[in-house]
Design a protein around this motif. Sequence first.
Motif, PDB file in Angstrom:
ATOM      1  N   PRO A   1     -25.412  -6.271 -15.537  1.00 46.80           N
ATOM      2  CA  PRO A   1     -26.805  -6.378 -15.998  1.00 46.80           C
ATOM      3  C   PRO A   1     -26.917  -5.775 -17.399  1.00 46.80           C
ATOM      4  O   PRO A   1     -26.387  -4.701 -17.666  1.00 46.80           O
ATOM      5  N   ALA A   2     -27.621  -6.484 -18.280  1.00 39.23           N
ATOM      6  CA  ALA A   2     -27.667  -6.078 -19.689  1.00 39.23           C
ATOM      7  C   ALA A   2     -29.113  -5.908 -20.142  1.00 39.23           C
ATOM      8  O   ALA A   2     -29.754  -6.870 -20.541  1.00 39.23           O
ATOM      9  N   PRO A   3     -29.643  -4.675 -20.090  1.00 38.26           N
ATOM     10  CA  PRO A   3     -31.001  -4.443 -20.588  1.00 38.26           C
ATOM     11  C   PRO A   3     -31.079  -4.789 -22.084  1.00 38.26           C
ATOM     12  O   PRO A   3     -30.098  -4.619 -22.807  1.00 38.26           O
TER      13      PRO A   3
ATOM     14  N   VAL B   1     -40.311  -1.083 -22.164  1.00 38.85           N
ATOM     15  CA  VAL B   1     -39.731  -0.308 -21.057  1.00 38.85           C
ATOM     16  C   VAL B   1     -38.383   0.293 -21.471  1.00 38.85           C
ATOM     17  O   VAL B   1     -38.067   1.438 -21.137  1.00 38.85           O
ATOM     18  N   CYS B   2     -37.588  -0.470 -22.220  1.00 35.29           N
ATOM     19  CA  CYS B   2     -36.292   0.050 -22.698  1.00 35.29           C
ATOM     20  C   CYS B   2     -36.485   1.157 -23.735  1.00 35.29           C
ATOM     21  O   CYS B   2     -35.839   2.202 -23.673  1.00 35.29           O
ATOM     22  N   VAL B   3     -37.396   0.937 -24.698  1.00 36.69           N
ATOM     23  CA  VAL B   3     -37.481   1.823 -25.862  1.00 36.69           C
ATOM     24  C   VAL B   3     -38.439   2.991 -25.626  1.00 36.69           C
ATOM     25  O   VAL B   3     -38.067   4.148 -25.815  1.00 36.69           O
ATOM     26  N   VAL B   4     -39.652   2.700 -25.177  1.00 37.52           N
ATOM     27  CA  VAL B   4     -40.667   3.758 -25.046  1.00 37.52           C
ATOM     28  C   VAL B   4     -40.503   4.493 -23.719  1.00 37.52           C
ATOM     29  O   VAL B   4     -40.476   5.721 -23.667  1.00 37.52           O
ATOM     30  N   ASP B   5     -40.379   3.736 -22.646  1.00 38.36           N
ATOM     31  CA  ASP B   5     -40.244   4.364 -21.327  1.00 38.36           C
ATOM     32  C   ASP B   5     -38.812   4.852 -21.061  1.00 38.36           C
ATOM     33  O   ASP B   5     -38.593   5.618 -20.133  1.00 38.36           O
TER      34      ASP B   5
ATOM     35  N   PRO C   1     -34.134   1.534 -18.739  1.00 37.40           N
ATOM     36  CA  PRO C   1     -33.480   0.217 -18.868  1.00 37.40           C
ATOM     37  C   PRO C   1     -33.345  -0.545 -17.548  1.00 37.40           C
ATOM     38  O   PRO C   1     -33.288  -1.778 -17.560  1.00 37.40           O
ATOM     39  N   ALA C   2     -33.316   0.177 -16.416  1.00 38.61           N
ATOM     40  CA  ALA C   2     -33.160  -0.528 -15.136  1.00 38.61           C
ATOM     41  C   ALA C   2     -34.336  -1.474 -14.883  1.00 38.61           C
ATOM     42  O   ALA C   2     -34.207  -2.443 -14.136  1.00 38.61           O
ATOM     43  N   LEU C   3     -35.482  -1.185 -15.503  1.00 36.43           N
ATOM     44  CA  LEU C   3     -36.661  -2.032 -15.302  1.00 36.43           C
ATOM     45  C   LEU C   3     -36.979  -2.850 -16.555  1.00 36.43           C
ATOM     46  O   LEU C   3     -38.104  -3.323 -16.729  1.00 36.43           O
ATOM     47  N   CYS C   4     -35.988  -3.034 -17.439  1.00 32.62           N
ATOM     48  CA  CYS C   4     -36.160  -3.827 -18.672  1.00 32.62           C
ATOM     49  C   CYS C   4     -36.952  -5.106 -18.411  1.00 32.62           C
ATOM     50  O   CYS C   4     -36.673  -5.837 -17.477  1.00 32.62           O
ATOM     51  N   GLU C   5     -37.927  -5.349 -19.284  1.00 27.30           N
ATOM     52  CA  GLU C   5     -38.800  -6.523 -19.104  1.00 27.30           C
ATOM     53  C   GLU C   5     -38.047  -7.836 -19.306  1.00 27.30           C
ATOM     54  O   GLU C   5     -38.494  -8.888 -18.856  1.00 27.30           O
ATOM     55  N   ASN C   6     -36.938  -7.778 -20.025  1.00 26.17           N
ATOM     56  CA  ASN C   6     -36.189  -9.010 -20.341  1.00 26.17           C
ATOM     57  C   ASN C   6     -34.878  -9.128 -19.573  1.00 26.17           C
ATOM     58  O   ASN C   6     -34.027  -9.949 -19.907  1.00 26.17           O
ATOM     59  N   LEU C   7     -34.724  -8.277 -18.565  1.00 24.67           N
ATOM     60  CA  LEU C   7     -33.459  -8.280 -17.832  1.00 24.67           C
ATOM     61  C   LEU C   7     -33.285  -9.609 -17.081  1.00 24.67           C
ATOM     62  O   LEU C   7     -34.181 -10.036 -16.365  1.00 24.67           O
ATOM     63  N   VAL C   8     -32.136 -10.245 -17.286  1.00 22.54           N
ATOM     64  CA  VAL C   8     -31.816 -11.457 -16.530  1.00 22.54           C
ATOM     65  C   VAL C   8     -30.738 -11.075 -15.519  1.00 22.54           C
ATOM     66  O   VAL C   8     -29.545 -11.068 -15.820  1.00 22.54           O
ATOM     67  N   TRP C   9     -31.150 -10.713 -14.357  1.00 20.73           N
ATOM     68  CA  TRP C   9     -30.196 -10.287 -13.332  1.00 20.73           C
ATOM     69  C   TRP C   9     -30.812 -10.451 -11.963  1.00 20.73           C
ATOM     70  O   TRP C   9     -31.951 -10.039 -11.794  1.00 20.73           O
ATOM     71  N   PRO C  10     -30.087 -11.051 -11.009  1.00 22.09           N
ATOM     72  CA  PRO C  10     -28.771 -11.676 -11.164  1.00 22.09           C
ATOM     73  C   PRO C  10     -28.845 -12.906 -12.060  1.00 22.09           C
ATOM     74  O   PRO C  10     -29.940 -13.363 -12.378  1.00 22.09           O
ATOM     75  N   VAL C  11     -27.684 -13.442 -12.440  1.00 20.78           N
ATOM     76  CA  VAL C  11     -27.662 -14.521 -13.437  1.00 20.78           C
ATOM     77  C   VAL C  11     -27.504 -15.894 -12.784  1.00 20.78           C
ATOM     78  O   VAL C  11     -26.799 -16.032 -11.784  1.00 20.78           O
ATOM     79  N   PRO C  12     -28.157 -16.926 -13.330  1.00 27.16           N
ATOM     80  CA  PRO C  12     -27.992 -18.273 -12.803  1.00 27.16           C
ATOM     81  C   PRO C  12     -26.515 -18.687 -12.841  1.00 27.16           C
ATOM     82  O   PRO C  12     -25.815 -18.380 -13.811  1.00 27.16           O
TER      83      PRO C  12
END
Length: 360
Positions: free
Chosen positions: A96-98, A104-108, A111-122
């Motif tokens: 998983p790549a935040p 969420v990554c920068v201010v909060d 990274p586990a709750l990154c708004e753009n996280l694509v996981w699991p992957v198609p």
Amino acid sequence: MTRSRAAVFEAAARPLAIRELEVPDPGPGELVARVDLAGVCGTDRHRLAGDLGDPEQPICFGHEAVGTVLALGAGADHDRAGEPLAVGDRIYWSPPAPCGACHVCVVDEHPALCENLVWPVPANGANAAGYQEVALVGAHSPLYRIPEGVSGESVIAFGCAMPTAIGGFARLGPVQDAVVVIQGAGPVGLAAVVLARRGGARRIVVIGGPDSRLTAARRLGATEVIPIAALSPAERRDRVLELTGGRGAAVVVEAAGHPSAFPEGFDLLALNGRFLIMGLYSGQAVAPVDPVVINNRNLKIIGTLGSPADAYRETVQIAAEEGLERDYAGLVTARFPLESTAQAIDSVADASTIKAVVVP
Ligand SMILES: [Zn+2]
Ligand SMILES: [Zn+2]
């Protein structure tokens, strides 16, 4: 260009499929790696059981991976700590790549709750997942070189539990000279034992089972173990009070993953006690707790999920420093081929397995 056979999850009711994916030459910032070991995590059991819901399309998964670099894209010749990378080097990465750029990554800083996280992957193209032969790892995955002489097994022995525990202990604060009670002797609990010892805890008491895990807990630094099945909650509490002169524990770490651990752990806290909640990340629960006690006994209750990227670096460093001496590799108690990924995942239901890995 190469190809990767991958274990693909379609729906909870269906067996995992093996699908062949095309892996292109790595683009800028990417690298291609052969997967040597993919760690099996309790989360994967929840996925196969349908607890996480069925995906909209078939997916690749496996979020703990050790492998060997096959090809490097432009600018991918260093790991995230700046160490040079070459073809043939062994690496540890988080599939998983935040994004590292969202609120969420920068201010909060979560990274586990990154708004753009694509996981699991198609499962429609090359990706960084662990349950496959060859991974395409992008520029955002935490990724660190494994030094010579350090086994892949020792790095993956705790799986995502070690970076998770590193993140949790960072939020918990110092444990120097503290009595630390750890609820649970699975990978998260065992990682907590390591960090409590390295943090200078005076006593490390593990409540858990079965015996094979408690033996591992002792090897990793537990000073006392309390077999959970042999004693009632009241007896376990008596034992902790006995060990602490009636005061209770300065730190309790919940790594059991069962809601009943919450009230039990709460009742073990000393004055000024800190309670780190690390294992209750799925499902929903209601637990009886008296908030007056939090107020009057100066308690801190600390939640934590996931880990900062450099926790993966620290995981490799800890394995390099003490993995051999403490036999981390001995925690890997079951190995399965790619075709048996589902069995590997099922195997962690049986607590006699400490860590299972898929060897694609
Ligand atoms: Zn995991
Ligand atoms: Zn993000």
